[in-house]
Motif scaffolding. Structure first.
Motif, short mmCIF file in Angstrom:
data_model
loop_
_atom_site.label_atom_id
_atom_site.label_comp_id
_atom_site.label_asym_id
_atom_site.label_seq_id
_atom_site.Cartn_x
_atom_site.Cartn_y
_atom_site.Cartn_z
N ALA A 103 0.84 -1.20 0.00
CA ALA A 103 0.00 0.00 0.00
C ALA A 103 0.87 1.25 0.00
O ALA A 103 0.55 2.25 -0.66
CB ALA A 103 -0.93 -0.01 1.21
N LEU A 104 1.98 1.22 0.73
CA LEU A 104 2.90 2.35 0.73
C LEU A 104 3.51 2.56 -0.65
O LEU A 104 3.65 3.69 -1.12
CB LEU A 104 4.01 2.13 1.76
CG LEU A 104 5.08 3.22 1.85
CD1 LEU A 104 4.46 4.56 2.26
CD2 LEU A 104 6.16 2.81 2.85
N LEU A 149 -6.21 14.96 -0.91
CA LEU A 149 -6.93 14.16 -1.90
C LEU A 149 -6.66 12.68 -1.65
O LEU A 149 -5.52 12.26 -1.55
CB LEU A 149 -6.49 14.54 -3.32
CG LEU A 149 -7.27 13.93 -4.48
CD1 LEU A 149 -7.29 14.89 -5.67
CD2 LEU A 149 -6.71 12.58 -4.92
N LEU A 150 -7.73 11.91 -1.55
CA LEU A 150 -7.64 10.45 -1.43
C LEU A 150 -8.11 9.84 -2.74
O LEU A 150 -9.27 9.99 -3.12
CB LEU A 150 -8.51 9.95 -0.28
CG LEU A 150 -8.66 8.41 -0.19
CD1 LEU A 150 -7.31 7.75 0.10
CD2 LEU A 150 -9.68 8.03 0.89
N LEU A 151 -7.21 9.15 -3.43
CA LEU A 151 -7.57 8.44 -4.65
C LEU A 151 -7.69 6.96 -4.34
O LEU A 151 -6.75 6.34 -3.83
CB LEU A 151 -6.49 8.65 -5.72
CG LEU A 151 -6.60 7.76 -6.97
CD1 LEU A 151 -7.86 8.07 -7.76
CD2 LEU A 151 -5.35 7.89 -7.85
N VAL A 152 -8.84 6.38 -4.65
CA VAL A 152 -9.06 4.96 -4.48
C VAL A 152 -9.09 4.33 -5.87
O VAL A 152 -10.03 4.54 -6.65
CB VAL A 152 -10.37 4.67 -3.73
CG1 VAL A 152 -10.58 3.16 -3.59
CG2 VAL A 152 -10.34 5.32 -2.35
N LEU A 176 -12.54 8.46 -6.95
CA LEU A 176 -12.62 7.03 -7.20
C LEU A 176 -12.28 6.77 -8.67
O LEU A 176 -12.86 7.39 -9.56
CB LEU A 176 -14.03 6.51 -6.91
CG LEU A 176 -14.56 6.76 -5.49
CD1 LEU A 176 -16.02 6.36 -5.39
CD2 LEU A 176 -13.74 6.02 -4.46
N ALA A 177 -11.34 5.88 -8.92
CA ALA A 177 -10.97 5.50 -10.28
C ALA A 177 -11.54 4.13 -10.56
O ALA A 177 -11.27 3.17 -9.84
CB ALA A 177 -9.45 5.49 -10.43
N ALA A 223 -8.34 -0.33 -3.87
CA ALA A 223 -9.48 -0.88 -3.11
C ALA A 223 -9.21 -2.29 -2.64
O ALA A 223 -9.83 -2.75 -1.67
CB ALA A 223 -10.74 -0.85 -3.98
N SER A 224 -8.27 -2.99 -3.27
CA SER A 224 -7.98 -4.37 -2.87
C SER A 224 -7.14 -4.45 -1.60
O SER A 224 -7.13 -5.48 -0.93
CB SER A 224 -7.25 -5.09 -4.00
OG SER A 224 -6.01 -4.48 -4.28
#
Length: 346
Positions: free
Chosen positions: A69-70, A221-224, A251-252, A204-205
């Motif tokens: 995730a990092l 900004l949080l991009l998922v 959300l992408a 998202a995974s």
């Protein structure tokens, strides 16, 4: 000169095993590098968001945010560092996932510190060349993520995304096939939120819970990514947590997903590369420029025609892979890229 000492790297180590982290910190410092040691993924991300690091060395198993995730979040940062992921012994599947996600390298424990230090130097060299080329081609735009397009429909999509970021009233949904630049476009929106706004990209995974994710983004900004994996109820929980944390949610997702049709959002469609032929040589030149420092991304006329003739089902990601793989095949790397290098079957 050839006798000059190699330049030191600014290195961030994310390692929750205290003894191992200190040993690695001392070893790299003794080799002349400037090293910062943190104990968990959240602290690592906060440090990387501050900028200035050439290389991030991250363990996979860490509290708060794991190494994969990092890696995802670090790769999306402006002036992103190169990331070396350290995995447990025998975790070949994790190493492969890290490399596919853009890691410079993936190293299994136990490792030899001298070999790891050599990888750090090579990673620093690659980042230095990447930044040098980006500045030469993009000028001042190199200091922020560049969403490059000559296509009117894509420019319109970019303008609508920027408007959504300025207003910050509802979540933004970027809809497009993989490789159409959804993450890059999201990164360009950060300045609309404020000069010091943080940017966090997660998949998202592997995403932490909604409250943790939005707090990590901290008012930025949080991009998922891969948001098609979310149920609408999960997306709604994310939106509520983002609103409470004053974080702009993006959300992408892919066309046809439930999230793409979710009411109460602003959806922006990104055209696939096969509908943007003018962008093919532009993006191919950028890929070449990142590949090597002594050229500026020249394409031969034959290579340009070959690129334009393809449909690019994998979009910009496929273009990046094809052009990136072509460059090492060139005998003369100072000459324009020939079509033969792009197509090994020729």
């Amino acid at each position: 000169m050839s006798g000059d000492a190699p330049a030191p790297a600014r290195v961030l180590i994310a390692e929750d095993e205290a003894h191992l982290g200190v040993l690695l910190e001392q070893f790299l410092t003794g080799r002349g590098h400037r090293v910062t040691l943190v104990r968990d993924g959240r602290a690592a991300l906060q440090a990387l968001q501050g900028g200035g690091y050439d290389v991030a060395l991250t363990d996979v198993q860490m509290p708060g945010m794991d190494g994969l995730a990092l890696l995802e979040a670090a790769s999306a940062l402006p002036l992103a560092p190169e990331v070396i992921v350290v995995t447990g012994n025998g975790a070949a599947d994790v190493q492969l996932r890290a490399l596919r996600a853009g890691a410079f390298d993936a190293v299994a424990k136990p490792y030899r510190m001298a070999e790891l230090e050599m990888k750090v130097r090579r990673a620093r060299e690659r980042r230095a060349g990447r930044l040098h080329l980006a500045r030469g081609i993009l000028g001042e735009r190199a200091w922020s993520p560049a969403f490059l397009t000559e296509d009117p429909a894509t420019r319109d999509a970019q303008a609508r995304a920027e408007s959504a970021a300025r207003e910050r009233t509802v979540p933004l949904v970027l809809v497009g096939e993989p490789g159409t630049g959804r993450r890059t476009l999201a990164a360009t929106l950060v300045p609309w939120l404020g000069a010091a706004a943080p940017f966090l990209a997660v998949s998202a995974s592997v995403m932490p819970d909604a409250v943790t994710a939005t707090r990590l983004a901290g008012g930025g900004l949080l991009l998922v990514r891969h948001a098609e994996l979310l149920a609408v109820a999960e997306a709604e929980a994310l939106a509520a947590a983002a609103d409470e944390a004053e974080t702009f949610l993006v959300l992408a997702t892919v066309p046809g997903s439930a999230v793409a049709a979710w009411a109460g959002t602003r959806a922006v469609d990104l055209p696939p590369l096969r509908e943007r032929p003018d962008d093919v040589p532009l993006l191919a030149g950028l890929v070449l420029a990142r590949a090597v420092a002594e050229r500026r991304g020249a394409l031969s006329p034959e290579a340009g025609a070959w690129l334009l003739a393809r449909d690019w089902p994998g979009n910009a990601a496929e273009l990046d892979a094809v052009v990136g793989a072509a460059f090492p095949r060139c005998a003369d790397r100072a000459a324009p890229l020939p079509a033969a290098a792009l197509d090994p079957a020729r």
